[in-house]
Design a protein around this motif. Structure first.
Motif, mmCIF file in Angstrom:
data_model
loop_
_atom_site.group_PDB
_atom_site.id
_atom_site.type_symbol
_atom_site.label_atom_id
_atom_site.label_comp_id
_atom_site.label_asym_id
_atom_site.label_seq_id
_atom_site.Cartn_x
_atom_site.Cartn_y
_atom_site.Cartn_z
ATOM 1 N N VAL A 285 0.380 3.664 2.037
ATOM 2 C CA VAL A 285 -1.458 3.211 2.643
ATOM 3 C C VAL A 285 -1.976 1.992 1.344
ATOM 4 O O VAL A 285 -1.383 1.565 0.654
ATOM 5 C CB VAL A 285 -2.801 4.655 2.581
ATOM 6 C CG1 VAL A 285 -1.580 5.148 3.324
ATOM 7 C CG2 VAL A 285 -2.096 4.789 1.102
ATOM 8 N N ALA A 286 -3.002 1.093 2.130
ATOM 9 C CA ALA A 286 -3.365 0.079 1.722
ATOM 10 C C ALA A 286 -3.540 0.733 0.453
ATOM 11 O O ALA A 286 -4.556 1.966 -0.379
ATOM 12 C CB ALA A 286 -4.733 -0.549 2.532
ATOM 13 N N SER A 287 -3.979 0.170 -0.268
ATOM 14 C CA SER A 287 -4.681 0.215 -2.332
ATOM 15 C C SER A 287 -5.868 0.191 -2.252
ATOM 16 O O SER A 287 -6.720 -0.815 -1.044
ATOM 17 C CB SER A 287 -3.852 -0.496 -3.492
ATOM 18 O OG SER A 287 -4.144 -1.763 -3.447
ATOM 19 N N SER A 288 -6.507 -0.020 -3.950
ATOM 20 C CA SER A 288 -8.794 -0.789 -3.035
ATOM 21 C C SER A 288 -8.277 -1.849 -3.042
ATOM 22 O O SER A 288 -9.424 -2.852 -3.005
ATOM 23 C CB SER A 288 -9.122 -0.199 -4.758
ATOM 24 O OG SER A 288 -8.379 -0.671 -6.013
ATOM 25 N N PHE A 289 -7.325 -2.871 -2.944
ATOM 26 C CA PHE A 289 -7.152 -4.027 -3.101
ATOM 27 C C PHE A 289 -6.426 -5.044 -2.262
ATOM 28 O O PHE A 289 -6.102 -5.553 -2.035
ATOM 29 C CB PHE A 289 -6.700 -5.236 -4.349
ATOM 30 C CG PHE A 289 -8.142 -4.790 -5.844
ATOM 31 C CD1 PHE A 289 -8.908 -6.050 -6.100
ATOM 32 C CD2 PHE A 289 -7.447 -4.038 -6.859
ATOM 33 C CE1 PHE A 289 -9.916 -5.999 -7.060
ATOM 34 C CE2 PHE A 289 -7.763 -3.802 -7.804
ATOM 35 C CZ PHE A 289 -9.192 -4.860 -8.064
ATOM 36 N N GLY A 290 -6.154 -3.818 -1.452
ATOM 37 C CA GLY A 290 -5.141 -3.822 0.484
ATOM 38 C C GLY A 290 -6.017 -5.039 0.677
ATOM 39 O O GLY A 290 -4.767 -6.031 1.542
ATOM 40 N N SER A 291 -7.180 -5.164 1.199
ATOM 41 C CA SER A 291 -7.633 -6.388 2.091
ATOM 42 C C SER A 291 -7.291 -7.637 1.607
ATOM 43 O O SER A 291 -7.243 -8.416 2.194
ATOM 44 C CB SER A 291 -8.834 -5.788 1.930
ATOM 45 O OG SER A 291 -10.017 -5.862 0.951
ATOM 46 N N GLY A 292 -7.185 -7.888 -0.143
ATOM 47 C CA GLY A 292 -6.704 -8.328 -0.710
ATOM 48 C C GLY A 292 -8.744 -10.003 -0.487
ATOM 49 O O GLY A 292 -8.966 -10.864 -0.957
ATOM 50 N N SER A 293 -9.576 -9.003 -0.581
ATOM 51 C CA SER A 293 -10.843 -9.494 -0.213
ATOM 52 C C SER A 293 -11.514 -10.256 -1.840
ATOM 53 O O SER A 293 -12.457 -10.714 -2.195
ATOM 54 C CB SER A 293 -11.637 -9.825 0.530
ATOM 55 O OG SER A 293 -11.975 -8.484 0.316
ATOM 56 N N GLY A 294 -11.488 -8.889 -2.377
ATOM 57 C CA GLY A 294 -12.033 -8.266 -3.507
ATOM 58 C C GLY A 294 -13.456 -7.853 -3.559
ATOM 59 O O GLY A 294 -14.338 -7.172 -4.741
ATOM 60 N N SER A 295 -13.515 -7.468 -2.603
ATOM 61 C CA SER A 295 -14.606 -7.255 -1.568
ATOM 62 C C SER A 295 -15.181 -5.766 -2.459
ATOM 63 O O SER A 295 -16.286 -5.057 -2.955
ATOM 64 C CB SER A 295 -15.059 -7.023 0.024
ATOM 65 O OG SER A 295 -13.900 -5.944 0.457
ATOM 66 N N ASN A 296 -13.842 -4.556 -2.455
ATOM 67 C CA ASN A 296 -14.078 -3.603 -2.922
ATOM 68 C C ASN A 296 -14.211 -3.634 -4.707
ATOM 69 O O ASN A 296 -15.025 -2.463 -4.883
ATOM 70 C CB ASN A 296 -12.234 -3.023 -3.131
ATOM 71 C CG ASN A 296 -12.037 -3.071 -1.558
ATOM 72 O OD1 ASN A 296 -13.053 -2.390 -0.775
ATOM 73 N ND2 ASN A 296 -10.985 -2.747 -1.375
ATOM 74 N N ALA A 297 -14.262 -4.382 -5.049
ATOM 75 C CA ALA A 297 -14.124 -4.175 -6.517
ATOM 76 C C ALA A 297 -15.246 -4.259 -6.672
ATOM 77 O O ALA A 297 -16.242 -3.694 -7.531
ATOM 78 C CB ALA A 297 -13.414 -5.316 -7.509
#
Length: 495
Positions: A285-297
């Motif tokens: 499954v995707a990690s917290s940075f899985g989307s690659g946008s940095g928005s999660n951080a």
């Protein structure tokens, strides 16, 4: 249809789990060549395998980028060895897992009936594929029920009816077919071969992308890199959902502990490498940075879930991580395209090399019986050891003839020899062992030989009416017994 010139020596065997692959190709063969019909079925099976695989991945909430894992493995070991019905069954396996998992998560009469119908359809597609699908679906069903709480056994018993009919049909088919085929098994039997060793690990990777018995270093490297791409993309293992691991665990048991030969079937565990990467895809499954946008951080910083300093570092690092994950995705795509391109070029080279057979095929009259003497079965251009082992059989589909060796020898085949017409030419036959004294040529109009060097000078020594040379095309040589008496086609070869 009862119009074959060979009807008297064959029978139709409906007690076999190979009905779907051939059943779908049969109507197509009335409007197109047999080869085109088989290609069309395989193409549809491949497309359905990928599309249904994507649905299965979504059902387990795995990362959607790993849909790419469903593209290359169709052309691994099973494709190289020509396991047509096994390949045709692959989308049915995935469909069965889909409907079984949906049913396990929420019972309903409609979903239960879907499990029953698709289960029977899978049984009619391929026996080994059914056993694999049934075990995975059964364990998956149990895991889903177990997750419901203390009353899980009661729930398990309430819903198990959907699996009963396919299971009972499998047992019935096995019992009936074993009894009917007993006369065949007495003359054809393969011993069980476990062949368990540490080498099964590299075999799994190689068989998922090619063929262990014809290893390709570049394909093996691509397979190894493909294995690491989820980690390169920053994905994490799904430890919260045990159901996502069921297929991978069962596949691992098969790949490392199931015999290579069993119940007179060869290459059992090897063929299931087809499901290796698809099963592997389900556990990520995707990690917290899985989307690659940095928005999660950034959201983490605003929520107060981390200190301001930690959040600031996370926001600063996020773009670099995203770029690294994007490179991992590019590596994944490159590996898949490389594997598909490699196989495409391999088949192109083989097609060019195989053109030498066309003049031989054109020179033969239709509806004749043929003996194939394949001294050299390897395709040098494609690098495939067994590519020409049964290649002369194309005469059957193109000109309605009959070629020995013939797969009608095998008990599970949908079309097989009658027990009183079994020819001496078995699957274990090798051209090097051929002599006129051991293998009479009376029933054969043509003899096709393939060798990369000169044929034996005494090839037909002792023949009452020796075949004459008709033509030579590349590595192929055609002989004909044109002026010789041909034994009646409905008589057994061995007397």
């Amino acid at each position: 249809m009862g119009t074959s010139p060979w009807s008297k020596i064959f029978l139709i065997n409906l007690y076999t789990p190979y009905l779907i692959g051939y059943g779908l190709a049969l109507p197509l063969s009335f409007i197109m060549p047999v080869g085109a019909a088989l290609k069309l079925i395989l193409s549809v099976a491949y497309a359905a395998f990928v599309l249904l695989g994507s649905r299965l991945r979504a059902q387990f909430d795995a990362d959607p980028r790993l849909d790419w894992f469903f593209f290359p493995t169709f052309f691994g070991f099973a494709y190289t060895w020509g396991f047509y019905t096994f390949l045709a069954s692959t989308p049915v396996v995935i469909l069965f897992l889909l409907v079984a998992d949906r049913y396990a998560r929420q019972f309903s009469l409609q979903r239960g009936l879907a499990v029953t119908v698709v289960g029977v359809l899978l049984l009619m597609s391929h026996g080994l594929a059914f056993v694999f699908g049934a075990i995975v679906a059964g364990v998956l069903y149990t895991v889903r029920c177990r997750a419901t709480g203390d009353q899980w056994m009661k729930r398990w018993l309430q819903g198990i009816w959907a699996f009963v009919v396919p299971a009972a049909a499998c047992v019935a088919m096995y019992v009936v077919s074993t009894k009917i085929q007993s006369a065949y098994w007495a003359q054809y039997h393969l011993p069980v071969s476990w062949n368990i060793s540490i080498m099964r690990l590299p075999r799994l990777v190689i068989n998922a992308t090619g063929d262990y018995y014809n290893p390709r270093i570049l394909l093996g490297i691509a397979g190894i890199i493909l294995f690491f791409t989820p980690w390169m993309m920053g994905l994490r293992l799904n430890r919260r959902n045990p159901a996502a691991w069921v297929m991978l665990v069962i596949l691992g048991i098969i790949e490392f502990f199931v015999p290579s030969t069993m119940i007179s079937t060869g290459y059992v565990y090897e063929r299931f490498a087809l499901y290796a990467f698809p099963a592997y895809a389900l556990v990520f499954v995707a990690s917290s940075f899985g989307s690659g946008s940095g928005s999660n951080a950034a959201r983490g910083a605003n929520s107060g879930s981390a200190t301001a300093a930690t959040a600031a570092v996370a926001v600063a690092v996020a773009p670099k991580i995203a770029r690294a994950h994007a490179r991992g995705m590019l590596v994944l795509m490159a590996c898949v395209w490389f594997i598909l391109g490699y196989h495409s070029m391999e088949m192109y080279r083989f097609a060019q090399e195989a053109k030498d057979f066309e003049p031989v095929l054109a020179a033969m009259q239709p509806e004749q019986r043929v003996l194939a003497l394949t001294y050299a079965s390897r395709s040098e251009d494609a690098g495939l050891d067994m590519a020409y082992r049964h290649y002369a059989t194309w005469y059957q589909s193109e000109k309605k003839g009959l070629v020995d060796f013939n797969f009608g020898w095998f008990p599970p085949q949908i079309i097989r020899f009658r027990t009183d017409h079994l020819p001496l030419i078995k699957e274990t036959f090798r051209a090097e062992a051929f002599t006129v004294a051991k293998f009479p040529i009376d029933p054969y109009r043509y003899i096709i030989a393939r060798d990369t060097g000169p044929l034996p000078a005494d090839l037909f020594k002792g023949a009452d009416c020796a075949p004459r040379l008709v033509m030579k095309s590349g590595t192929w040589t055609l002989f004909e017994r044109k002026d010789c008496p041909i034994a009646a086609r409905d008589l057994p070869v061995h007397g």
